[in-house]
Design a protein around this motif. Structure first.
Motif, short mmCIF file in Angstrom:
data_model
loop_
_atom_site.label_atom_id
_atom_site.label_comp_id
_atom_site.label_asym_id
_atom_site.label_seq_id
_atom_site.Cartn_x
_atom_site.Cartn_y
_atom_site.Cartn_z
N PHE A 141 0.11 2.14 -3.05
CA PHE A 141 0.99 2.01 -4.20
C PHE A 141 0.39 1.21 -5.36
CE2 PHE A 141 4.15 2.75 -0.74
CZ PHE A 141 4.68 3.94 -1.24
N PRO A 142 -0.35 0.12 -5.11
CA PRO A 142 -0.87 -0.64 -6.26
C PRO A 142 -1.81 0.14 -7.15
CG PRO A 142 -0.93 -1.99 -4.27
CD PRO A 142 -0.62 -0.59 -3.83
N HIS A 143 -2.37 1.25 -6.64
CA HIS A 143 -3.36 2.00 -7.39
C HIS A 143 -2.76 3.14 -8.21
CE1 HIS A 143 -6.56 -0.21 -5.41
NE2 HIS A 143 -5.97 0.04 -4.25
N ALA A 144 -1.45 3.37 -8.06
CA ALA A 144 -0.79 4.38 -8.88
C ALA A 144 -0.61 3.85 -10.29
CB ALA A 144 0.56 4.76 -8.28
N GLY A 145 -0.57 4.75 -11.27
CA GLY A 145 -0.40 4.31 -12.65
C GLY A 145 0.95 3.68 -12.89
N GLY A 146 1.95 4.12 -12.14
CA GLY A 146 3.30 3.57 -12.26
C GLY A 146 4.08 3.90 -11.01
N VAL A 147 5.08 3.10 -10.72
CA VAL A 147 5.92 3.32 -9.54
C VAL A 147 7.38 3.27 -9.97
CG1 VAL A 147 6.56 2.52 -7.24
CG2 VAL A 147 4.20 2.22 -8.03
N ILE A 148 8.12 4.34 -9.64
CA ILE A 148 9.56 4.39 -9.91
C ILE A 148 10.29 4.26 -8.58
CG2 ILE A 148 11.47 5.77 -10.81
CD1 ILE A 148 9.48 7.18 -12.63
N VAL A 149 11.24 3.35 -8.51
CA VAL A 149 12.03 3.15 -7.29
C VAL A 149 13.50 3.24 -7.64
CG1 VAL A 149 10.27 1.74 -6.15
CG2 VAL A 149 12.04 0.64 -7.55
N GLN A 150 14.35 3.46 -6.61
CA GLN A 150 15.76 3.69 -6.87
C GLN A 150 16.68 2.59 -6.39
OE1 GLN A 150 15.59 8.53 -6.51
NE2 GLN A 150 17.56 7.54 -6.63
N SER A 151 16.13 1.47 -5.93
CA SER A 151 16.99 0.36 -5.52
C SER A 151 16.24 -0.95 -5.68
CB SER A 151 17.44 0.53 -4.06
OG SER A 151 16.38 0.27 -3.17
#
Length: 373
Positions: A141-151
């Motif tokens: 996850f830290p290497h993704a350009g962005g992280v969208i979460v729902q909670s």
């Protein structure tokens, strides 16, 4: 903006993720974006908007032979990589938006690096708590350009994996607000008509709900449960042993949900946390709010992010049938509070219309480095 969306599952498969992906894609297409959705399971015949195209990658029959979800994800990621790489040569995407978990986070990383396109990973469900999972998550996850979460729970979890706060966006799912009208069938007369909607799975906690409503007489409370799943036989047995009227409606098509909700006085979402499985924000909560229904929900994950005690519903501890019964009794004995909750929910739910959610997703894209053409 040219958007490349990747998801393993898509309608007509039934589920919150499937409906989320389709609805968001339609809204983005309405906003003059060109959206290509690459899927493994589902159908690619949908023509919901001229700017929206659904592309099924080859390999779905072979993918079904794998027994673990991780194996399916790894195989699917390979298939998606080759298909998206070929399409990008022609269509030149501005952003890659992938729905999934740690495997898909690595796919986002690789596609972004090779295609020189920003990529975000969108996590919808609760994360596995095993040591092996956390090992891979910290390296993904830290290497993704962005992280969208729902909670908020997922947001905190991403932080524990080393994802910088600047990369994380918490965005709830959306609804088509105009499809829902304030229910005019609500009265103070008994019985109180309750509805629960979802897959008949232990995670949904319907067994605790049946135990709760069994404490009431037929003249006070009725319960309908919409959905199918592996727990049907056990739940039916519990319902048959109850003195309360409990009816199983089977699967209800998503486009029938607005009409279905309008027939009830409240919705109950008694979800529980299982090992590696938890709710984020069930879309049916937002849909019920748009209909003006009070929500009785478990105080977990994304449910507590939306429901505020005595403001737009009632929160109860998970797995607590007695507390569920108390919340139901409060609805019966406090009609003025129930009326206030109805009005609050109708107003609050406007903020979850897909037109608003899509704009927030655009901001997540821009934060990840995408050019908004």
């Amino acid at each position: 903006m040219r958007i490349c969306r990747i998801t393993k599952r898509y309608p007509p498969l039934i589920g919150g993720l499937e409906n989320h992906v389709r609805s968001l894609s339609i809204q983005q297409a309405k906003n003059d974006n060109h959206v290509d959705v690459f899927i493994m399971f589902g159908k690619a015949e949908q023509a919901d908007h001229p700017n929206l195209r659904v592309i099924q990658v080859p390999g779905s029959r072979l993918a079904k032979l794998f027994k673990s979800e991780s194996a399916i994800s790894i195989f699917s990621a390979i298939c998606f990589f080759w298909k998206v790489s070929r399409f990008h040569k022609v269509h030149h995407y501005d952003i890659i938006h992938i729905h999934g978990d740690w495997v898909e986070a690595n796919l986002a990383r690789v596609l972004s690096w090779i295609l020189k396109v920003p990529a975000v990973i969108h996590v919808h469900s609760g994360l596995n708590q095993s040591k092996l999972y956390k090992f891979f998550a910290r390296r993904s996850f830290p290497h993704a350009g962005g992280v969208i979460v729902q909670s908020s729970d997922l947001l905190e979890e991403m932080g524990s994996f080393g994802v910088p706060n600047s990369k994380i966006q918490q965005l709830h799912s959306g609804i088509w607000y105009e499809q829902f009208k304030l229910s005019k069938n609500l009265t103070n007369e008994l019985p109180l008509r309750l509805i629960a909607i979802g897959r008949l799975h232990k995670m949904k906690g319907f067994g605790y709900l049946i135990t709760a409503v069994s404490q009431f007489a037929n003249t006070d409370v009725t319960l309908d449960i919409a959905g199918e799943g592996p727990e049907r036989a056990n739940l039916q047995k519990a319902a048959d042993e109850s003195n309360t009227t409990i009816t199983f409606l089977g699967v209800v098509k998503h486009d029938q949900i607005p009409y279905l909700l309008s027939r009830y006085d409240a919705i109950v979402v008694p979800s529980v946390v299982l090992t590696g499985q938890t709710e984020t924000t069930p879309t049916v909560i937002l849909e019920a709010m748009a209909t003006g229904l009070p929500v009785i929900g478990s105080e977990i994950a994304g449910i507590k992010d939306i429901i505020k005690q005595n403001i737009n519903g009632y929160l109860v501890p998970e797995r607590d049938s007695d507390k569920l019964a108390q919340a139901i009794n409060t609805m019966i004995s406090s009609p003025d509070l129930t009326k206030k909750i109805r009005q609050n929910n109708r107003k609050i739910s406007r903020n979850f219309d897909w037109s608003i959610i899509a704009k927030k997703v655009d901001m997540a894209y821009i934060s990840s480095g995408a050019n908004h053409n």
